[in-house]
Design an enzyme around this catalytic site. Structure first.
Site, PDB file in Angstrom:
ATOM      1  CG  HIS A  57      -9.093 104.439   6.045  1.00 13.05           C
ATOM      2  ND1 HIS A  57      -9.735 103.260   6.349  1.00 13.05           N
ATOM      3  CD2 HIS A  57      -8.173 104.113   5.096  1.00 13.05           C
ATOM      4  CE1 HIS A  57      -9.233 102.282   5.610  1.00 13.05           C
ATOM      5  NE2 HIS A  57      -8.300 102.777   4.836  1.00 13.05           N
ATOM      6  CG  HIS A  59      -4.156 104.135   1.933  1.00 15.07           C
ATOM      7  ND1 HIS A  59      -3.569 103.082   2.613  1.00 15.07           N
ATOM      8  CD2 HIS A  59      -5.493 103.909   1.979  1.00 15.07           C
ATOM      9  CE1 HIS A  59      -4.517 102.247   3.036  1.00 15.07           C
ATOM     10  NE2 HIS A  59      -5.697 102.726   2.654  1.00 15.07           N
ATOM     11  CG  LEU A  60      -0.716 110.556   3.761  1.00 11.27           C
ATOM     12  CD1 LEU A  60      -0.128 111.300   4.957  1.00 11.27           C
ATOM     13  CD2 LEU A  60      -1.309 111.550   2.765  1.00 11.27           C
ATOM     14  NE  ARG A  61      -1.210 104.374  -2.002  1.00  5.94           N
ATOM     15  CZ  ARG A  61      -2.029 103.402  -1.616  1.00  5.94           C
ATOM     16  NH1 ARG A  61      -1.753 102.671  -0.551  1.00  5.94           N
ATOM     17  NH2 ARG A  61      -3.136 103.152  -2.294  1.00  5.94           N
ATOM     18  CG  HIS A 178      -9.039  95.633   5.275  1.00  6.76           C
ATOM     19  ND1 HIS A 178      -8.909  96.526   4.226  1.00  6.76           N
ATOM     20  CD2 HIS A 178      -9.380  94.450   4.708  1.00  6.76           C
ATOM     21  CE1 HIS A 178      -9.160  95.906   3.080  1.00  6.76           C
ATOM     22  NE2 HIS A 178      -9.446  94.644   3.341  1.00  6.76           N
ATOM     23  CG  HIS A 231     -12.833 100.102   4.461  1.00 12.09           C
ATOM     24  ND1 HIS A 231     -12.969  98.802   4.839  1.00 12.09           N
ATOM     25  CD2 HIS A 231     -11.517 100.296   4.180  1.00 12.09           C
ATOM     26  CE1 HIS A 231     -11.782  98.224   4.785  1.00 12.09           C
ATOM     27  NE2 HIS A 231     -10.888  99.099   4.397  1.00 12.09           N
ATOM     28  CG  ASN A 277     -10.656  95.247  -0.802  1.00 12.86           C
ATOM     29  OD1 ASN A 277     -11.766  94.747  -0.624  1.00 12.86           O
ATOM     30  ND2 ASN A 277      -9.554  94.723  -0.286  1.00 12.86           N
ATOM     31  CG  ASP A 304      -9.904 103.177   1.811  1.00 13.63           C
ATOM     32  OD1 ASP A 304      -8.655 103.254   1.886  1.00 13.63           O
ATOM     33  OD2 ASP A 304     -10.494 102.122   1.510  1.00 13.63           O
ATOM     34  CG  HIS A 308      -3.350 102.504  -6.695  1.00 14.64           C
ATOM     35  ND1 HIS A 308      -2.516 101.673  -5.987  1.00 14.64           N
ATOM     36  CD2 HIS A 308      -4.590 102.339  -6.162  1.00 14.64           C
ATOM     37  CE1 HIS A 308      -3.223 101.026  -5.063  1.00 14.64           C
ATOM     38  NE2 HIS A 308      -4.482 101.417  -5.145  1.00 14.64           N
TER      39      HIS A 308
END
Ligand SMILES: [Zn+2]
Length: 457
Positions: A57, A59-61, A178, A231, A277, A304, A308
């Protein structure tokens, strides 16, 4: 010309002391007193050898949100944290809901070379929750997608969820949910409980997670398919997974390092690094997810990692984005809350942070026990000592770690991916060198088998 290594005197998964010989992309020999025979010797005295860590899990964006992270920067963070494979969540721009986008991500990961980047496909078109995305096309693509998720959003419509579970059955896929009822969490700012009442912030109740998990395990049972819960964060969710497994339902669950350690009391300081979240929960929940991970109810730890841009976090609590980075700190938090507390052994860590996430995601090149013939995916970890975690330890674009300035145990010393080093004695190997190794391995692999890059072996 491939490098050869002899890792000297590592404690394999925290057990026996062994030498590990690596040639090309393979572990060729594991034993005592092996001859270096011209190989580069890595002194692993006092170090634990783990199969390369796998994050289900991340997030590589990229594509679309490169100000937050790129596949290159995110996988550098992964290598620094001991990871050799990351599963990339599809909430990019465009959303990873077609074969084209997942193949683009795969290619960028192979070119960067710091870790295997295994794309996760969206369940619904644009993660809008309305129509199923091209799951079959993503599964048949060069990216071999097996995990599908609308993470960031819940697949809330029960009929869409049922159809997704039915569809992935045909190719051994899994839907990673999710779990968040959107109506019960409208405007939510933190966990619903005594702290939210005191602070006057809108609450995210545990039942909004638990009701979706309860529904989904029953749907998975009904259609005979495989569900993964992202998560998981509440004591009630642990109870539901425990019940579902006892009933024989094919479900797996993950917990994040932050939900194993941090509580909603931290929100009192209004520091947006703690806004995440699902939200940080109560002490009872933290203890329940630790117990669930220890007894196998919860299968894996997943980060996770959710970077940002600075402006999205350095603002007032209500306006701040959800998410924190986690790749560089994950194994240290697991050591602190699970291993040092006697709840997990290092062999268990190999299971929950490498073997089982690789198995859930269908990634055959990772998670193999360190043995002759296994792929050369190895993390060397020093569990002794501690240090103050700082921004110098973060290698992605975001510095939103909740652990900055706190003391964390252990050190990731060496990360070996595909038979070459990505982290060498605590220092990231430079991007050019890593990319050159990756290109050499890819060329060799195509020449050897005719297989396309990224193909499973
Ligand atoms: Zn999520």
């Amino acid at each position: 010309m491939s490098e050869r290594f002899l890792i000297r005197g590592a404690s394999v998964e925290g057990g026996a002391i062994r030498d590990i010989r690596v040639e090309g992309t393979t572990i060729v020999e594991v034993g005592a007193g092996l001859d270096a025979a011209g190989a580069r010797v890595i002194d692993a005295d006092g170090l634990i050898a783990l199969p390369g860590l796998v994050d289900l899990h991340t997030h590589l964006r990229e594509p679309g949100y490169e100000a937050s992270e790129t596949i290159l920067t995110g996988t550098r963070a992964a290598a620094a944290g001991g990871f050799t494979a990351v599963f990339a969540m599809p909430n990019t721009s465009p959303v990873a809901d077609t074969a084209g986008v997942v193949e683009q991500e795969l290619a960028l990961g192979l070119a960067a070379g710091y870790a295997t980047v295994q794309p996760i496909g969206a369940v619904t078109v644009g993660q809008q929750g309305e129509r199923l995305a091209e799951l079959g096309a993503m599964a048949r693509s060069r990216a071999n997608v097996r995990v599908f998720s609308d993470d960031g959003f819940c697949v809330w419509d029960p009929l869409i969820m049922r159809r997704a579970l039915e569809y992935v059955k045909s190719f051994g896929g899994v839907v990673a949910q999710h779990a968040q009822d959107p109506r019960l969490t409208e405007g939510a700012q933190m966990n619903e409980g005594s702290v939210s009442a005191e602070l006057g912030l809108a609450g995210w109740p545990a039942v909004a997670e638990e009701s979706i998990i309860a529904r989904d395990v029953l749907l998975a049972e009904h259609v005979g398919s495989r569900l993964h819960v992202c998560h998981l964060s509440t004591a009630g969710s642990v109870d539901i997974i425990r019940w579902a497994k006892a009933r024989g339902i094919n479900v797996t669950a993950e917990v994040t390092p932050h939900h194993l350690l941090l509580t909603d009391e931290l929100v009192r300081g209004y520091d947006a690094r703690y806004k995440v979240n699902p939200p940080l929960r109560r002490e009872e929940d933290v203890l329940a997810v630790r117990a669930g991970l220890a007894d196998g109810t919860i299968d894996i730890v997943a980060t996770d990692h959710a970077p940002h841009p600075a402006e999205a976090k350095s603002c007032e609590w209500q306006a701040a984005a959800n998410g924190m980075v986690g790749l560089e700190s994950a194994v240290h938090i697991v050591q602190r809350v699970m291993v040092d507390e006697g709840l997990l052994s290092w062999a268990d860590v190999a299971r929950v942070m490498s073997r089982t996430p690789a198995r859930i995601g269908g990634l055959a090149t990772h998670g193999t026990p360190i043995s002759a013939g296994a792929p050369a995916e190895i993390t060397l970890y020093d569990p002794s000592g501690s240090r103050v975690f700082g921004t110098a330890d973060l290698h992605g674009r975001s510095h939103d770690s909740p652990y900055l300035g706190t003391s964390l145990p252990g050190r990731v010393v060496t990360t070996m991916h595909d038979g070459y080093l990505t982290l060498d004695d605590g220092v990231l190997v430079d991007a050019e060198t890593v990319a050159a190794h990756a290109a050499r391995v890819a060329t060799h692999r195509v020449g050897q088998s005719g297989a396309a890059p990224g193909a499973r072996v």
